[in-house]
Design a protein around this motif. Structure first.
Motif, PDB file in Angstrom:
ATOM      1  N   SER A  45       9.831  21.115  25.508  1.00 42.19           N
ATOM      2  CA  SER A  45      10.981  21.837  26.059  1.00 42.19           C
ATOM      3  C   SER A  45      12.232  21.670  25.209  1.00 42.19           C
ATOM      4  O   SER A  45      13.213  22.394  25.389  1.00 42.19           O
ATOM      5  N   LEU A  46      12.199  20.735  24.264  1.00 43.73           N
ATOM      6  CA  LEU A  46      13.374  20.452  23.434  1.00 43.73           C
ATOM      7  C   LEU A  46      13.336  21.171  22.090  1.00 43.73           C
ATOM      8  O   LEU A  46      14.356  21.281  21.412  1.00 43.73           O
ATOM      9  N   HIS A 110      14.512  27.744  20.661  1.00 42.88           N
ATOM     10  CA  HIS A 110      15.429  26.653  20.329  1.00 42.88           C
ATOM     11  C   HIS A 110      16.068  26.824  18.949  1.00 42.88           C
ATOM     12  O   HIS A 110      16.795  25.945  18.493  1.00 42.88           O
ATOM     13  N   GLY A 249      14.477  19.893  28.464  1.00 49.72           N
ATOM     14  CA  GLY A 249      15.181  21.007  27.841  1.00 49.72           C
ATOM     15  C   GLY A 249      14.973  22.316  28.572  1.00 49.72           C
ATOM     16  O   GLY A 249      15.153  22.396  29.781  1.00 49.72           O
TER      17      GLY A 249
END
Length: 261
Positions: A45-46, A110, A249
């Motif tokens: 998620s980051l 991201h 994230g």
């Protein structure tokens, strides 16, 4: 027989995008999903912590294994990180008699680069001409054409610039613009403006993969392009609305939202 859809894309170990999102979408929409893995990513998620491209011969072997035995009613392409992979996949798609949805993945949610700059010309010259529908977002439009979209009125210019490379239809995704989520679908003659309310939800990982896979699924079921894209937009809007937190994230959209409605 249940419609069969093939995704040619990278693996997302976090399960929110890539091959994993594609297969979840296909299951939710009632088709049989199959896969050609082009790259393996270490991703959560980051962001993307690492990526490893598969050799062209491995991609070609997976594709031939599926297509020659099982057959396909539609193909969706996603992460093709190098010129060599783009060229291999474009060569394979040029021989297939089924609709192709090209999601020209350039950058992750991201901001991680997923397409080498050296591959852009291969995408323009070889991959886009194979597309029944190409589905670039605004960053990918700028990357491919140099057209920067600042407002809804710029979407027509963006669409014309992408269509010049040869796809039959283009869906310019305007999700990065303020206001409602508006997309423009056009083949250069007819236009379809698709609008949906913008949901206040930061958990949108996998949106592009999910939309392209939904379009391919609807095409495999026999829908025309405008009908397929309209249905896919409805599905992904619901998935965004139901997106959920995962890790520390940006979480994924919910591919199974209709099962829980």
């Amino acid at each position: 027989m249940i419609p069969r859809v093939l995704t040619v894309a990278g693996s997302d170990s976090g399960g929110g995008a890539g091959i994993q999102a594609d297969l979840k979408t296909m299951l939710a929409l009632g088709v049989h999903g199959m896969s050609v893995v082009t790259a393996v990513t270490a991703q959560n998620s980051l962001g993307v912590q690492g990526a490893w491209e598969l050799p062209a011969e491995a991609v070609r072997a997976q594709y031939r294994s599926v297509v020659d035995d099982i057959g396909v009613q539609a193909v969706k392409t996603g992460m093709l990180s190098s010129a060599g992979l783009v060229e291999t996949v474009a060569e394979l798609l040029a021989t297939i008699d089924a609709p192709v949805v090209v999601d020209p993945v350039g950058v992750s949610k991201h901001g991680d680069a997923l397409l080498a700059a050296s591959a852009l010309e291969s995408v323009r010259r070889l991959l886009l001409p194979t597309a029944t529908v190409a589905t670039p977002n605004l960053d990918e439009v700028a990357q491919l054409t140099g057209v920067h979209v600042a407002a809804e009125d710029d979407l027509r210019e963006a669409a014309a610039a992408v269509l010049a490379y040869g796809p039959a239809w283009v869906l310019i995704k305007g999700g990065h613009l303020p206001g409602d989520a508006v997309d423009l679908l056009t083949d250069g003659r007819e236009e379809h403006w698709l609008r949906a309310p913008r949901h206040d939800n930061r958990h949108t990982h996998g949106t592009g993969c999910t939309l392209a896979s939904a379009i391919a699924s609807e095409l495999a079921k026999g829908a025309g392009v405008p009908e397929a894209v309209t249905a896919a937009k409805r599905y992904v809007t619901g998935a965004i609305r139901a997106g959920f937190a995962l890790g520390g994230g940006i979480g994924p959209v919910d591919h199974g939202w209709e099962f829980r409605s």
